[in-house]
Motif scaffolding. Structure first.
Motif, PDB file in Angstrom:
ATOM      1  N   PHE A 174       0.832  -1.205   0.000  1.00 22.35           N
ATOM      2  CA  PHE A 174       0.000   0.000   0.000  1.00 22.35           C
ATOM      3  C   PHE A 174       0.868   1.257   0.000  1.00 22.35           C
ATOM      4  N   GLU A 175       0.376   2.293  -0.677  1.00 21.45           N
ATOM      5  CA  GLU A 175       0.978   3.615  -0.538  1.00 21.45           C
ATOM      6  C   GLU A 175       0.761   4.110   0.899  1.00 21.45           C
ATOM      7  N   ALA A 176       1.548   5.086   1.305  1.00 21.40           N
ATOM      8  CA  ALA A 176       1.460   5.606   2.666  1.00 21.40           C
ATOM      9  C   ALA A 176       0.049   6.103   2.968  1.00 21.40           C
ATOM     10  N   GLY A 177      -0.557   5.537   4.019  1.00 24.44           N
ATOM     11  CA  GLY A 177      -1.850   5.992   4.494  1.00 24.44           C
ATOM     12  C   GLY A 177      -3.038   5.650   3.622  1.00 24.44           C
ATOM     13  N   ARG A 178      -2.850   4.776   2.613  1.00 25.11           N
ATOM     14  CA  ARG A 178      -3.939   4.475   1.687  1.00 25.11           C
ATOM     15  C   ARG A 178      -4.092   2.971   1.500  1.00 25.11           C
ATOM     16  N   HIS A 179      -5.335   2.565   1.234  1.00 28.07           N
ATOM     17  CA  HIS A 179      -5.625   1.180   0.893  1.00 28.07           C
ATOM     18  C   HIS A 179      -6.122   1.054  -0.546  1.00 28.07           C
ATOM     19  N   ASP A 180      -6.046   2.153  -1.292  1.00 28.45           N
ATOM     20  CA  ASP A 180      -6.556   2.144  -2.667  1.00 28.45           C
ATOM     21  C   ASP A 180      -5.468   2.472  -3.693  1.00 28.45           C
ATOM     22  N   ALA A 181      -4.210   2.500  -3.250  1.00 32.34           N
ATOM     23  CA  ALA A 181      -3.089   2.777  -4.153  1.00 32.34           C
ATOM     24  C   ALA A 181      -1.890   1.961  -3.684  1.00 32.34           C
ATOM     25  N   PHE A 182      -1.010   1.652  -4.608  1.00 41.43           N
ATOM     26  CA  PHE A 182       0.061   0.698  -4.315  1.00 41.43           C
ATOM     27  C   PHE A 182       1.417   1.225  -4.765  1.00 41.43           C
ATOM     28  N   ARG A 183       2.468   0.648  -4.172  1.00 36.19           N
ATOM     29  CA  ARG A 183       3.840   0.994  -4.552  1.00 36.19           C
ATOM     30  C   ARG A 183       4.683  -0.275  -4.616  1.00 36.19           C
ATOM     31  N   ASP A 184       5.873  -0.120  -5.189  1.00 37.43           N
ATOM     32  CA  ASP A 184       6.752  -1.266  -5.384  1.00 37.43           C
ATOM     33  C   ASP A 184       7.506  -1.614  -4.111  1.00 37.43           C
ATOM     34  N   VAL A 185       7.929  -2.865  -4.046  1.00 39.42           N
ATOM     35  CA  VAL A 185       8.593  -3.407  -2.862  1.00 39.42           C
ATOM     36  C   VAL A 185       9.902  -4.069  -3.259  1.00 39.42           C
ATOM     37  N   HIS A 186      10.941  -3.817  -2.487  1.00 39.96           N
ATOM     38  CA  HIS A 186      12.180  -4.586  -2.605  1.00 39.96           C
ATOM     39  C   HIS A 186      12.013  -5.858  -1.779  1.00 39.96           C
ATOM     40  N   LEU A 187      12.233  -7.003  -2.406  1.00 42.33           N
ATOM     41  CA  LEU A 187      12.152  -8.283  -1.714  1.00 42.33           C
ATOM     42  C   LEU A 187      13.553  -8.759  -1.351  1.00 42.33           C
ATOM     43  N   HIS A 188      13.727  -9.108  -0.085  1.00 46.44           N
ATOM     44  CA  HIS A 188      14.961  -9.706   0.412  1.00 46.44           C
ATOM     45  C   HIS A 188      14.641 -11.097   0.931  1.00 46.44           C
ATOM     46  N   GLY A 189      15.575 -12.013   0.795  1.00 48.08           N
ATOM     47  CA  GLY A 189      15.359 -13.369   1.297  1.00 48.08           C
ATOM     48  C   GLY A 189      16.621 -13.955   1.883  1.00 48.08           C
ATOM     49  N   ARG A 190      16.411 -14.839   2.845  1.00 47.96           N
ATOM     50  CA  ARG A 190      17.530 -15.579   3.432  1.00 47.96           C
ATOM     51  C   ARG A 190      17.086 -17.005   3.665  1.00 47.96           C
ATOM     52  N   LEU A 191      17.967 -17.953   3.366  1.00 55.23           N
ATOM     53  CA  LEU A 191      17.682 -19.369   3.540  1.00 55.23           C
ATOM     54  C   LEU A 191      18.413 -19.906   4.767  1.00 55.23           C
ATOM     55  N   ALA A 192      17.878 -20.978   5.306  1.00 50.22           N
ATOM     56  CA  ALA A 192      18.529 -21.613   6.452  1.00 50.22           C
ATOM     57  C   ALA A 192      19.929 -22.090   6.099  1.00 50.22           C
ATOM     58  N   THR A 193      20.163 -22.354   4.817  1.00 48.34           N
ATOM     59  CA  THR A 193      21.469 -22.835   4.364  1.00 48.34           C
ATOM     60  C   THR A 193      22.449 -21.705   4.070  1.00 48.34           C
ATOM     61  N   ASP A 194      21.998 -20.452   4.100  1.00 45.08           N
ATOM     62  CA  ASP A 194      22.902 -19.319   3.902  1.00 45.08           C
ATOM     63  C   ASP A 194      23.781 -19.135   5.134  1.00 45.08           C
ATOM     64  N   PRO A 195      25.008 -18.648   4.961  1.00 38.37           N
ATOM     65  CA  PRO A 195      25.850 -18.407   6.139  1.00 38.37           C
ATOM     66  C   PRO A 195      25.265 -17.287   7.007  1.00 38.37           C
ATOM     67  N   GLU A 196      25.403 -17.459   8.296  1.00 37.66           N
ATOM     68  CA  GLU A 196      24.909 -16.433   9.229  1.00 37.66           C
ATOM     69  C   GLU A 196      25.948 -15.325   9.356  1.00 37.66           C
ATOM     70  N   PRO A 197      25.543 -14.082   9.103  1.00 34.85           N
ATOM     71  CA  PRO A 197      26.519 -12.977   9.210  1.00 34.85           C
ATOM     72  C   PRO A 197      26.944 -12.754  10.656  1.00 34.85           C
ATOM     73  N   ALA A 198      28.168 -12.317  10.834  1.00 34.24           N
ATOM     74  CA  ALA A 198      28.653 -12.009  12.182  1.00 34.24           C
ATOM     75  C   ALA A 198      28.080 -10.666  12.613  1.00 34.24           C
ATOM     76  N   PRO A 199      27.653 -10.550  13.878  1.00 36.74           N
ATOM     77  CA  PRO A 199      27.145  -9.267  14.367  1.00 36.74           C
ATOM     78  C   PRO A 199      28.219  -8.192  14.289  1.00 36.74           C
ATOM     79  N   ALA A 200      27.850  -7.002  13.836  1.00 33.25           N
ATOM     80  CA  ALA A 200      28.807  -5.899  13.767  1.00 33.25           C
ATOM     81  C   ALA A 200      29.280  -5.545  15.162  1.00 33.25           C
ATOM     82  N   GLY A 201      30.551  -5.257  15.296  1.00 32.78           N
ATOM     83  CA  GLY A 201      31.086  -4.852  16.591  1.00 32.78           C
ATOM     84  C   GLY A 201      31.285  -5.997  17.545  1.00 32.78           C
TER      85      GLY A 201
END
Length: 201
Positions: A174-201
């Motif tokens: 949905f667009e901000a504050g609306r249920h009658d208009a739409f916007r694009d989405v960036h999709l991110h994914g992670r699999l259980a088989t992907d390496p786990e990143p180390a926490p920063a710091g």
């Protein structure tokens, strides 16, 4: 102080601790929890990038929304956490493992951080913990994360936590504050088989 290890509790109302955070269940009966949830969902910066299916504008709306999250935990379709500081117990934000599909072993993660808690890598740390919980305790194979195109802060959080940018979903949010208009989405994914990143710091 967190000992650096991640600790889980048993479903359906789990707690996760680690990386200086405690992820605990929200309590719809708690005035403090309902107030924090309302503040989070009515924050202008959050509303700029997210539009809920049901608008939350009053404390009663917040309690009802938290009640639905409790119901999702009971039926196994979602797990929601109030993100708190492990030492002070200060409420920092929210993270949820949502829309759990036990057939395809997939779920979607959503999160937000209260305005006063931003700039402390709260979202990054909470996402690392929630992802590990999803892959280990929930035995999920895939976790997805979507954000509105242009939301660079959320994009960086996802990438720091090992969620690869997989493409753009046209008109998927949905667009901000609306249920009658739409916007694009960036999709991110992670699999259980992907390496786990180390926490920063």
């Amino acid at each position: 102080m967190s000992d650096g290890h991640v600790h889980f509790s048993v479903q359906p109302f789990p707690e996760v601790t680690g990386l200086g955070l405690r992820l605990r269940p929200w309590d719809p009966e708690s005035d403090a929890d309902a107030s924090a949830y309302l503040r989070g969902l009515t924050d202008p910066e959050l509303q700029r990038w997210n539009t809920p299916l049901r608008f939350v504008r009053a404390i009663e709306d917040a309690r009802a929304a938290l009640g639905r999250r409790v119901a999702a935990a009971r039926d196994g379709s979602g797990v929601s956490f109030c993100v708190t500081d492990a030492e002070s117990d200060e409420t920092l934000g929210h993270i949820g493992v949502n829309e759990i599909d036990h057939v395809t072993s997939c779920a979607r993660i959503g999160y937000w951080v209260l305005p006063e808690s931003r700039g402390r890598q709260v979202a990054t740390r909470a996402l690392l913990l929630a992802a590990r919980y999803g892959f280990t305790e929930l035995a999920l194979h895939r976790l997805e994360l979507g954000h509105a195109v242009g939301h660079e802060v959320s994009c960086r959080v996802a990438e720091r936590c090992g969620f690869r940018h997989e493409g753009t979903l046209r008109g998927a949010m949905f667009e901000a504050g609306r249920h009658d208009a739409f916007r694009d989405v960036h999709l991110h994914g992670r699999l259980a088989t992907d390496p786990e990143p180390a926490p920063a710091g």
